[in-house]
Design a protein around this motif. Structure first.
Motif, mmCIF file in Angstrom:
data_model
loop_
_atom_site.group_PDB
_atom_site.id
_atom_site.type_symbol
_atom_site.label_atom_id
_atom_site.label_comp_id
_atom_site.label_asym_id
_atom_site.label_seq_id
_atom_site.Cartn_x
_atom_site.Cartn_y
_atom_site.Cartn_z
ATOM 1 N N GLU A 314 0.833 -1.207 0.000
ATOM 2 C CA GLU A 314 0.000 0.000 0.000
ATOM 3 C C GLU A 314 0.865 1.253 0.000
ATOM 4 N N ILE A 315 0.507 2.203 -0.870
ATOM 5 C CA ILE A 315 1.103 3.547 -0.809
ATOM 6 C C ILE A 315 0.313 4.322 0.234
ATOM 7 N N ALA A 316 0.854 4.360 1.452
ATOM 8 C CA ALA A 316 0.120 4.915 2.590
ATOM 9 C C ALA A 316 0.072 6.434 2.556
ATOM 10 N N ARG A 317 1.131 7.064 2.027
ATOM 11 C CA ARG A 317 1.164 8.531 1.990
ATOM 12 C C ARG A 317 2.143 8.964 0.907
ATOM 13 N N VAL A 318 1.867 10.116 0.331
ATOM 14 C CA VAL A 318 2.759 10.687 -0.681
ATOM 15 C C VAL A 318 3.062 12.125 -0.289
ATOM 16 N N ASP A 319 4.340 12.475 -0.307
ATOM 17 C CA ASP A 319 4.761 13.847 -0.038
ATOM 18 C C ASP A 319 5.474 14.398 -1.256
ATOM 19 N N LEU A 320 5.155 15.645 -1.604
ATOM 20 C CA LEU A 320 5.883 16.379 -2.633
ATOM 21 C C LEU A 320 6.768 17.382 -1.916
ATOM 22 N N ILE A 321 8.078 17.265 -2.084
ATOM 23 C CA ILE A 321 9.033 17.993 -1.245
ATOM 24 C C ILE A 321 9.871 18.929 -2.111
ATOM 25 N N GLY A 322 9.957 20.181 -1.693
ATOM 26 C CA GLY A 322 10.737 21.182 -2.415
ATOM 27 C C GLY A 322 12.202 21.136 -2.049
ATOM 28 N N PRO A 323 13.011 22.017 -2.654
ATOM 29 C CA PRO A 323 14.456 22.008 -2.423
ATOM 30 C C PRO A 323 14.856 22.346 -0.995
ATOM 31 N N ASP A 324 13.963 23.012 -0.258
ATOM 32 C CA ASP A 324 14.274 23.351 1.136
ATOM 33 C C ASP A 324 13.776 22.291 2.118
ATOM 34 N N GLY A 325 13.249 21.179 1.587
ATOM 35 C CA GLY A 325 12.772 20.105 2.450
ATOM 36 C C GLY A 325 11.343 20.253 2.908
ATOM 37 N N THR A 326 10.652 21.298 2.433
ATOM 38 C CA THR A 326 9.278 21.548 2.843
ATOM 39 C C THR A 326 8.304 20.789 1.947
ATOM 40 N N VAL A 327 7.319 20.153 2.575
ATOM 41 C CA VAL A 327 6.268 19.470 1.811
ATOM 42 C C VAL A 327 5.285 20.511 1.289
ATOM 43 N N GLY A 328 4.918 20.429 0.019
ATOM 44 C CA GLY A 328 4.008 21.426 -0.530
ATOM 45 C C GLY A 328 3.421 20.995 -1.853
ATOM 46 N N HIS A 329 2.751 21.965 -2.500
ATOM 47 C CA HIS A 329 2.111 21.725 -3.789
ATOM 48 C C HIS A 329 2.472 22.787 -4.817
ATOM 49 N N VAL A 330 3.207 23.826 -4.412
ATOM 50 C CA VAL A 330 3.582 24.904 -5.319
ATOM 51 C C VAL A 330 5.102 24.943 -5.411
ATOM 52 N N PHE A 331 5.604 24.857 -6.645
ATOM 53 C CA PHE A 331 7.039 24.827 -6.882
ATOM 54 C C PHE A 331 7.376 25.832 -7.981
ATOM 55 N N HIS A 332 8.671 26.035 -8.190
ATOM 56 C CA HIS A 332 9.107 26.977 -9.211
ATOM 57 C C HIS A 332 9.893 26.252 -10.292
ATOM 58 N N SER A 333 9.692 26.701 -11.513
ATOM 59 C CA SER A 333 10.381 26.092 -12.646
ATOM 60 C C SER A 333 11.885 26.137 -12.428
ATOM 61 N N GLY A 334 12.545 25.001 -12.656
ATOM 62 C CA GLY A 334 13.992 24.919 -12.464
ATOM 63 C C GLY A 334 14.408 24.394 -11.113
ATOM 64 N N GLU A 335 13.468 24.380 -10.142
ATOM 65 C CA GLU A 335 13.768 23.839 -8.815
ATOM 66 C C GLU A 335 13.799 22.312 -8.854
ATOM 67 N N SER A 336 14.355 21.735 -7.795
ATOM 68 C CA SER A 336 14.251 20.289 -7.632
ATOM 69 C C SER A 336 12.946 19.955 -6.912
ATOM 70 N N MET A 337 12.439 18.755 -7.132
ATOM 71 C CA MET A 337 11.254 18.279 -6.429
ATOM 72 C C MET A 337 11.402 16.789 -6.178
ATOM 73 N N THR A 338 11.097 16.367 -4.955
ATOM 74 C CA THR A 338 11.151 14.955 -4.588
ATOM 75 C C THR A 338 9.745 14.439 -4.359
ATOM 76 N N ILE A 339 9.411 13.334 -5.025
ATOM 77 C CA ILE A 339 8.132 12.657 -4.807
ATOM 78 C C ILE A 339 8.419 11.475 -3.888
ATOM 79 N N ARG A 340 7.936 11.534 -2.660
ATOM 80 C CA ARG A 340 8.247 10.516 -1.650
ATOM 81 C C ARG A 340 7.026 9.636 -1.388
ATOM 82 N N LEU A 341 7.189 8.345 -1.603
ATOM 83 C CA LEU A 341 6.137 7.367 -1.351
ATOM 84 C C LEU A 341 6.422 6.652 -0.035
#
Length: 470
Positions: A314-341
């Motif tokens: 089971e995929i219990a939770r999904v986090d979208l994480i920005g370059p500063d380590g903050t979980v969020g939904h708004v990012f900027h073009s050119g930034e890194s993004m981590t999709i954590r399952l």
């Protein structure tokens, strides 16, 4: 040293409108006047404050930008400065001749010709007939309406109407020019002419008060900016600082909205929660996609948002994480993004594949991959675990995107498939088109000369330092 002269002085401006309802209607204007005031005796819930104690000063020769969301009071403030509306309380002083580009062509009469309307509009803006005659040819040439100037205005398109209104307003030669989002109506070529005219006004030391949603325009042209929010001053000062604060608040609002929307979608499709797709009224769930059902839709590219699978992993939770380590939904073009399952396996499993799909807002798949495609061989997963999919650079244009996330067998049997249940938004100061932005650079021969306009902070064009740019 004496202070520079003020072109506009606004002191504690409040503008109150009456909320219209079936209760407490005045039978006649006389009864409204005899009652003492249209708004003074109304209860707080019967009124609306479009402006609430707004104060600001604009020095002569400066360009002053006003920004804010729709309904924040920007246009009302401009109308008060223009004298079109009267403040409920407070005082506005304007020194010099005003020309207002608020409702272009508002004084035009549709039944008479463009020529006659130029004279009428010019006189309304303070010119004499002789002054209008001297400037008439220049007005018509600027508006690009020579073949139509003797036709009734009612035969004009909205763009023609706008061009004529703008041409008259700017050729009045005002000391103070008030502009309210009028460039949104014209085509690209005419918009450039308008911007050139603004630049000319600035060089000549004219004062410009500009209301616009174009933050780039404010940062490029304005000496100072005012941020209005719900009729109140939220920020004032250096345009970049005010815009940065405004954009941050906008993004926080977008973040909260996207998070709430995604949370609601996932509640409907949690494994064991019933249908993964809202059913039509009185009907069965769409596509046969039911939470806990291991059968995937017949056509994945037509499937709606949903979730299905056996639940062995089971995929219990999904986090979208920005370059500063903050979980969020708004990012900027050119930034890194981590999709954590965040995963849970009921029992040890040796046959598994992790997959990801990226879709634009129209549901078009723009990228997809999985661990099998990338030649990773499964060994075992047991208990709780975590998988990170790291996008080193979001090479995307500004827009809204959705994700498919899945864990399944090598033969495609789904353990847990999440169909477009996670949304994120990419923001960018660069308004290019499409959805993919490749890393790129430009090179020019010495005979091709351009000037590099630096973008807003945080954006750096990929150009080599030794390339000729001017």
């Amino acid at each position: 040293m004496p202070s520079p002269p003020l072109a506009i002085h606004a002191e504690h401006i409040t503008k109150i409108y009456r909320r219209f309802a079936h209760k407490r209607q005045f039978a006649t204007l006389k009864s409204a006047i005899l009652s003492g005031s249209l708004v003074r005796d109304l209860k707080p819930d019967e009124t609306f404050r479009a402006l609430d104690g707004v104060s600001f000063d604009v020095e002569a020769g400066r360009t002053y930008g006003i920004i804010g969301r729709n309904g924040s009071g920007k246009s009302t403030l401009l109308k008060c400065v223009a004298g079109i509306a009267k403040p409920t309380t407070g005082k506005i002083t304007v020194n010099g001749r005003i020309s207002a580009l608020i409702e272009l062509g508002a004084g035009f009469h549709p039944e008479i010709s463009g020529r006659e309307n130029v004279f009428i509009n010019g006189i309304m803006l303070g010119l004499s007939k002789a002054e209008i005659e001297r400037r008439f040819d220049e007005i018509v040439e600027f508006a690009e309406l020579a073949p139509f100037i003797d036709a009734p205005v009612k035969t004009y398109s909205s763009g023609m109407y706008m061009r004529l209104g703008f041409a008259v307003a700017v050729h009045v030669d005002p000391d103070v020019l008030l502009v309210d989002e009028v460039l949104a109506v014209g085509d690209e070529g005419f918009a450039h002419k308008c911007l050139d005219k603004f630049a000319e006004f600035r060089r000549r030391g004219k004062t410009i008060l500009l209301v616009t949603h174009s933050l780039g325009l404010v940062e490029r042209f304005c000496d100072e900016a005012l941020w209005l929010d719900k009729g109140k001053v939220k920020g004032v000062g250096d345009p970049k600082r005010v815009i940065d604060a405004y954009v941050t608040e906008i993004e926080e609002g977008e973040e909260a909205f996207l998070a709430a929307e995604d949370a609601r979608a996932r509640v409907r499709v949690d494994l064991g929660a019933g249908s993964s797709v809202p059913a039509p009224e009185g009907g069965e769930p769409n596509d046969g996609v039911t939470a806990g059902n291991v059968e995937a839709p017949a056509d994945m590219f037509k499937a709606e948002a949903g979730r299905w699978g056996s639940g062995d992993i089971e995929i219990a939770r999904v986090d979208l994480i920005g370059p500063d380590g903050t979980v969020g939904h708004v990012f900027h073009s050119g930034e890194s993004m981590t999709i954590r399952l965040h995963l849970t396996a009921r029992t040890p499993v040796k046959d598994f594949v992790f997959g990801i799909g990226l879709f634009n807002a129209d549901g078009v798949c723009i990228y997809g991959t999985n661990t099998n495609i990338e030649e990773m061989s499964a060994q075992e997963i047991s208990g709780d675990g975590q998988v990170d999919f790291v996008i080193e650079e979001l090479a995307l244009t500004e827009g809204t995107f959705k994700l498919d996330l899945a864990v399944h067998k090598l033969d495609g049997f789904p353990y847990d498939y999440h169909r477009q249940l996670y949304t994120f938004r990419v923001k960018s100061p660069v308004k290019d088109v499409g959805f993919f932005r490749p890393r790129h650079s430009w090179t020019f021969s010495p005979s091709v000369r351009l000037t590099q306009l630096r973008g807003p902070e945080g954006w750096r064009p990929h150009m080599k330092d030794d390339e000729p740019t001017a």
